[in-house]
Design an enzyme around this catalytic site. Sequence first.
Site: not given
Ligand code: BGC
Length: 731
Positions: A341-342, A482, A595
């Site tokens: 989703w980034d 997360e 987070k």
């Molecule tokens: C983040 C996610 C992100 C992923 C990739 C994770 O540490 O919590 O939001 O999509 O890293 O960058």
Amino acid sequence: MNELRAFDLAAGDPATWRITEDAFDADAQHHSETVFTIGNGQLCVRGSFEEGYPDDHPAAFMHRVWDDMPVSVTELANLPRWWGVDLWFDGERFRLDAGRLLAFNRSLDLRTGVLCREVRWEAPSGAVVELGFERFADFSSPHRAAVRVSVASDRPVKVRTRAGLDAHVENTGLLHWRVAGQGADESAAWLHTRTRNTGIDLGSACAVTLDGVKADAAAGGADGVPTVEHTFQLQAGRTATLTKLVAIVSGIDAADPIAGASRLALDAAAAGWDALREASDTAWRQAWERSDVVIEGDQEAQLSLRFSLFQLLIAAPRFTEHASIGAKTLSGFGYRHHVFWDTETFMVPPFSYSQPQIARNMLMYRWHCLAGARDKARANGHRGAQFPWESAGTGEEVTPTWVPDSDDRALLVRIWTGDIEIHITADIALAVMQYWQVTGDDAFMRDHGAEIVLDGARFWASAARLESDGHCHFRNVVGPDEYHDRVDDNAYTNQLAAWHLRTAGTVARWLADNHPGRWAELSADLGLDASELAQWGEVAEAIFNPAAPDGLLEQFAGYFDLTDVDPAELRDPARTTSMQQLYGIDGIAATQVLKQPDVLMLAYLLPELFPGNALARNYAYYDPRTDHEHGSSLGPAISAVMACRAGEPEVGYQHFLRAARADLIDVRHNAGDGIHGASAGGLWQAVVFGFAGLEVTADGWHTTPMLPKHWTRVAFCFDHHGVRQRVVVEA
Ligand code: BGC
């Protein structure tokens, strides 16, 4: 504020266009390799040295060259090493871990994407040599790159050079290539490799010339390493210059990639370095005219924003609509180049506003991946299109289920995101709608965007479970935060799902009213009728939306019952690790520490859900509970915008700096794995949507500036419905 004043994009201190390093630190080499990544929107190369260095992470990647490995590893294959040049002086090999390094300087010119290195080195024999290295990827063409090395010495030395192509490369221990052919003569070398599992052919070629001295040239090379070698006597005070013009073509782009690469390399040699530079510089100038954002009054802010934009520009798929930008761009091995989703939430917006064609390519990548998303929905017993949490070449789910624990590699940690971090389907729809709103690209919406939005909505409607309380719930999900997984009724997920379902109704009506032919075709293809559309509206209404006393929204069911942590502990400047590392995975999940923004992420994307003082109330509650410093790198830029919206630009500036430093200063000790692409895109959003306060509405656009005290001016362009707008915000 004077929004109509023109401004000079090229103005400003040259230092705000240049990343420099004036000493070599072997312990920080992986970080520097990432920072000095260059590229052209098709291929990127890390700043690894031409001659190599012990324990370096040399890598170059190209869009679409995916290879699979047993145990579900899908990643871009590290390209055969094309930028290497080996040098010997009086028989002693040039390497920075031998002899004596007398001077070292490296600089990346963000305006042109040229990486330079100047080295003064004393060979073990005592000869002092001056070396100059330059490299760039031609920004005007997807396939070309160039390397130049000049050498001079304080005394006569016998020099040997070896420049070629090397198939013996790895992706952190995994080998992706088989050698299918190679060749070299006195002025060029070529290599044919094929990925082991996906069978993609790759042609690499280089034309090598030596100027300034009379040299003997010979073809050379071992298996998989065709080279061109020169030997010559270098007199004191003379300079010899080796030029290596490279072309790389994959079988995806050409029927005969080997012949194609050889031809391109020879054409490049005929045109010469200067002509290539001119073409590349012109393309860069055009890109910066669209993408630059000027910040006056703050050199660090200016340089880091330009650096972030540079890293996005070199990784963005400028030449294809079948690729997108991975979480760590094309600059390292982190997250194996997978698209999260980034991309849509953080990286697409800067392109939607300033280079819509690139944003369109990135959204088209998702459209091409619809088959994978449909498979995923079906496999989970749902209908419609459920986009994967991590996506690679085909759009099927590629999130690993287990990964080694970062502290103890012998332990495995279960990763739930691929199973249940479902909000990404709505995030993609939101990016489509935002692109459409600012570009007015009805043709994209008609032919592709509507399909993404409609089939995504169908997924939400089929995944929502109506329960006995009369509400639809999404249970066992992961929201943006997360630190807490497997939760029920995550406010972000629920509200974005409801938004997506409502939006799909609007899109369907727009298509039916304005493009009835396409509507007839698409609704027939999808088997979509009025009763299903009506049902989506009902599901949207029924999705559980917790009562919010004082407007304070609970992040997920039971969140307020978790242990609260003293905000002072979170803000402790002595802390150097994330709160999750301190408390452990289960320990942190039992607290209210986040987070990254979750309810505030919802407030950022859908501000209309937070009327009156609801925004301030949620900001006051959630912001102090967020692990800004060491949590997710995605968070700080969004926190910067939210601080501005809460009327606290100076607090926003502190968040902005955290995002600005994510890669330039290796805050999380993981920049060596690659650029934090979301943070880079978020930085643009912090400036444009936060400090400048740009908002595009159905009626046009306006700004509500909230500049940090010491910023005197912010200026940038964006395209609104195809017409370039210039925005200048002054203190
Ligand atoms: C983040 C996610 C992100 C992923 C990739 C994770 O540490 O919590 O939001 O999509 O890293 O960058």
